[in-house]
Design a protein around this motif. Structure first.
Motif: not given
Length: 544
Positions: A437-442, A470-478, A495-501
Motif C-alpha cells: 500500500r502506498v500512502r500519499l499525503p496532500v 483493494p480499491s483506492p481511497s481518499a481520506l480527509f485526515t484533519g 513493492a519494488h515499484d513503490r517509489l516510481r508509481i
C-alpha cells in the motif's frame, strides 16, 4: 614379441587410419578453435593419436621398436605443433629439438662408436648454444613482444643446458653430458605433447557443450561455460600430475611407468604411528574437489528442474541449494579427512579445540553462521525480498554463510551480518505477498471544496499500475496549521515499484488540482514582535 603382440601393431595402424579418415571427412566442418591445428593435418593427427594411445599397451617392446614408435609420434607431433604455433621461429625451434632428439636416440640404438659419439655431442653443444641464443635474441626484440614469455625462457634454459652438456663432455663426464642432453630434449617433447593433449581435450569439451546446448539441454544452456571451466581445471591437474610422473624416469629419479608414479605418490613424512604421503594428500584434495563439483552440478540441476514449477519461488530454491551444498561438502570433508588418516572419532578433539577458539574470539563468526542457517530454514527474509533496513530500501541478492548481501536503490551493495537480520528489526515488504500500500499525503488551502479534493484524488489514482482491488481511497485526515490535510491510499502489485508509481500519481494529483484551481498553500507562520523591538524599527527614533 611379434608373435604375441603383432596383432596390436595391425590394430594400431587401423586406428590411426580410421582417426585420420574421420578428421579428413569433417575437416571443413565448423569446430572449436582448439581443434583447428588438428583439422588442418588429419593424417598426422591420426598417426599421432593412434600411436600415442598404444604406447602403454605394449609389454616389453624391443628398444628398436620403441624408438621407431617414438620417432613416428614425435615427427607427427612436430608437424601438429608447427600448425599450432603458426610462428616460424617457434616452429624452427621445435624442429631442431625434435630432430636432435631423434638423431641422438638413433645413434645410441645403432651403437655408434663412443669417440665419434662424443664428437657428435660436442658439435651439438657448439651449434646449439649460439643457435638458441640467437633465437632468443630475435624473439625478444620483436615489436609485438612486450616482455619475455615462456618461449623466451625455454630458449635461455636450452642454451644453458647445451653449455653445461658441452662443458661436462669436454672435462670427461660423458654420461652426465649425454643424460643432460637427452633429458632436456625429452622434457621439451613431453611439454609439447602435454600442451597438444590439453588443447585436444579442451576442444572436445567445447564441442560437447556446444552440441548439448543445440540439443536443448537446459543445464548446459544455463551452466555450460562454468561446467567447462571446472572440468578443464580437473583435466589440467591430471595432465600436470601425469607429466610430472613422466619426468621422473626422464631424469632417472625413479623407474619407468607405474614405478615412477608409485615413487611420486609414496613420497611423504612419517611419525611413530602415522604416515602422510603425497598420494594421500592428493586423493583427499581430489575427493573434496569432486564433492564441491558434484554439489555444484546438483545445485544447477535442481535449479533447472524447479524453474518450471511455479509455486517454488527463488528464495526456497536458494535455500534448498545452500543446504544441499553444505551437506555434500561436509560429507566430502569427512571422507577426505578419513583418507589422510584422521578418523571421525578424532573430530571430538577438534571439536573441543574449536570450542575453545569460539570462546576466545570466534563468537561472531559462529553466531553469523547459525543465524544464516536460521534464515535458510525459517525464511523471515529470502532472496528477492525488498526490505527496509536502517532507513534504506534494498533487495536481498544473496544469503551467504556469514553475511547477507543487500542491493540498495542506488545499486550499492550492503553486506549485512546474518545475526543482524535475525536479532534486529527488519521491515520486509514482500514476505508473504509482493503487494504494497502506498500512502500519499496532500495539503490544500483553507476554503477549498473538500468533496472536490476527494474526487480529484480518486481520479489521480486511476493509474495503470494501481490495483482496482483493494480499491483506492481518499481520506480527509484533519486541519493542519496551514492547510486541510488529505491522504490518498492505493495498492500496487509489486513493492519494488513503490517509489516510481508514487511519484507518477503525485504528478497526476498536482495536474488535476491545477486544472480546477485547488491551491496547495505555503506554510503560514505568525510573527510576534515586542514593543522594544518596534521602537528600534521606528524610523523617527534617532537614538543611537
Amino acid at each position: 614379441f611379434w608373435k604375441k603382440q603383432g596383432w596390436l601393431i595391425g590394430l594400431q595402424q587401423l586406428v590411426a587410419l580410421w582417426v585420420g579418415r574421420v578428421i579428413y571427412r569433417h575437416r571443413t566442418s565448423p569446430t572449436s578453435d582448439d581443434w583447428q591445428f588438428f583439422m588442418r593435418h588429419p593424417w598426422a593427427t591420426g598417426t599421432f593419436l593412434g600411436f600415442l594411445a598404444f604406447v602403454p599397451v605394449y609389454q616389453t617392446p624391443s628398444p628398436l621398436f620403441a624408438h621407431a614408435m617414438g620417432a613416428v609420434i614425435v615427427v607427427s607431433g612436430c608437424l601438429l605443433a608447427s600448425s599450432l604455433l603458426q610462428d616460424r621461429l617457434k616452429t624452427l625451434a621445435v624442429a631442431l629439438v625434435t630432430g636432435t632428439g631423434i638423431l641422438t636416440a638413433s645413434l645410441q640404438i645403432l651403437a655408434f662408436p663412443p669417440p665419434l659419439y662424443r664428437v657428435y655431442i660436442v658439435l651439438i653443444g657448439l651449434i646449439g648454444i649460439p643457435t638458441t641464443l640467437w633465437m632468443a635474441y630475435r624473439y625478444r626484440h620483436r615489436p609485438e613482444v612486450l616482455r619475455p614469455g615462456s618461449f623466451y625462457l625455454l630458449l635461455r634454459l636450452g642454451s644453458l643446458l647445451f653449455a653445461i652438456s658441452l662443458g661436462a663432455q669436454l672435462v670427461g663426464y660423458t654420461l652426465l653430458s649425454n643424460r643432460l642432453l637427452q633429458s632436456g630434449v625429452q622434457t621439451f617433447i613431453l611439454i609439447m605433447v602435454t600442451v597438444m593433449l590439453f588443447r585436444l581435450l579442451r576442444g572436445g569439451m567445447v564441442a560437447l557443450v556446444r552440441r548439448l546446448r543445440h540439443k536443448g539441454v537446459r543445464f548446459f544452456q544455463n551452466y555450460g561455460e562454468e561446467f567447462q571451466g571446472k572440468l578443464l581445471f580437473l583435466v589440467k591437474v591430471l595432465l600436470t600430475f601425469t607429466a610430472l610422473a613422466a619426468l621422473l624416469p626422464i631424469w632417472e629419479i625413479s623407474g619407468p611407468g607405474q614405478k615412477a608414479i608409485s615413487t611420486l605418490l609414496d613420497y611423504g613424512i612419517s611419525s611413530d604411528d602415522f604416515r602422510l604421503t603425497l598420494g594421500m594428500v592428493l586423493t583427499a584434495i581430489g575427493v573434496f574437489y569432486i564433492a564441491m563439483f558434484f554439489s555444484w552440478i546438483l545445485q544447477g540441476a535442481l535449479d533447472v528442474a524447479v524453474t518450471k514449477t511455479q509455486y517454488v519461488d527463488q528464495g526456497l530454491r536458494d535455500s534448498m541449494k545452500r543446504l544441499l551444498h553444505y551437506l555434500i561438502v561436509f560429507t566430502g570433508f569427512l571422507v577426505a579427512m578419513n583418507l589422510v588418516g584422521i578418523e571421525i572419532r578424532h573430530f571430538a578433539v577438534i571439536a573441543g579445540a574449536l570450542g575453545i577458539g569460539i570462546g576466545f574470539g570466534l563468537q561472531n563468526i559462529v553466531n553469523n553462521f547459525i543465524s544464516g542457517l536460521i534464515l535458510l530454514f525459517e525464511r523471515p527474509v529470502k532472496v528477492g525480498d525488498m526490505i527496509l533496513l536502517d532507513g534504506d530500501y534494498g533487495t536481498i541478492r544473496k544469503i551467504g554463510l556469514r553475511s547477507t548481501i543487500v542491493t540498495t536503490l542506488d545499486q550499492a551493495e550492503v553486506i549485512v551480518p546474518n545475526s543482524m537480520m535475525v536479532s534486529e528489526k527488519v521491515i520486509n515488504w514482500t514476505l508473504s505477498t509482493p503487494m504494497a500500500r502506498v500512502r500519499l499525503p496532500v495539503g490544500v488551502a483553507y476554503g477549498s471544496d473538500v468533496s472536490l479534493v476527494l474526487e480529484k484524488l480518486l481520479e489521480a489514482a486511476q493509474h495503470p499500475r494501481v490495483l482496482d482491488h483493494p480499491s483506492p481511497s481518499a481520506l480527509f485526515t484533519g486541519f493542519g496549521d496551514s492547510s486541510l490535510d488529505f491522504e490518498l491510499q492505493f495498492w500496487i502489485a509489486s513493492a519494488h515499484d513503490r517509489l516510481r508509481i508514487r511519484s507518477e500519481v503525485g504528478q497526476s494529483v498536482d495536474q488535476r488540482f491545477r486544472e480546477v484551481g485547488i491551491e496547495i498553500p505555503f506554510p503560514q507562520r505568525d510573527l510576534h514582535l515586542r514593543s522594544s523591538d518596534i521602537g528600534t524599527l521606528d524610523p523617527g527614533n534617532s537614538s543611537g
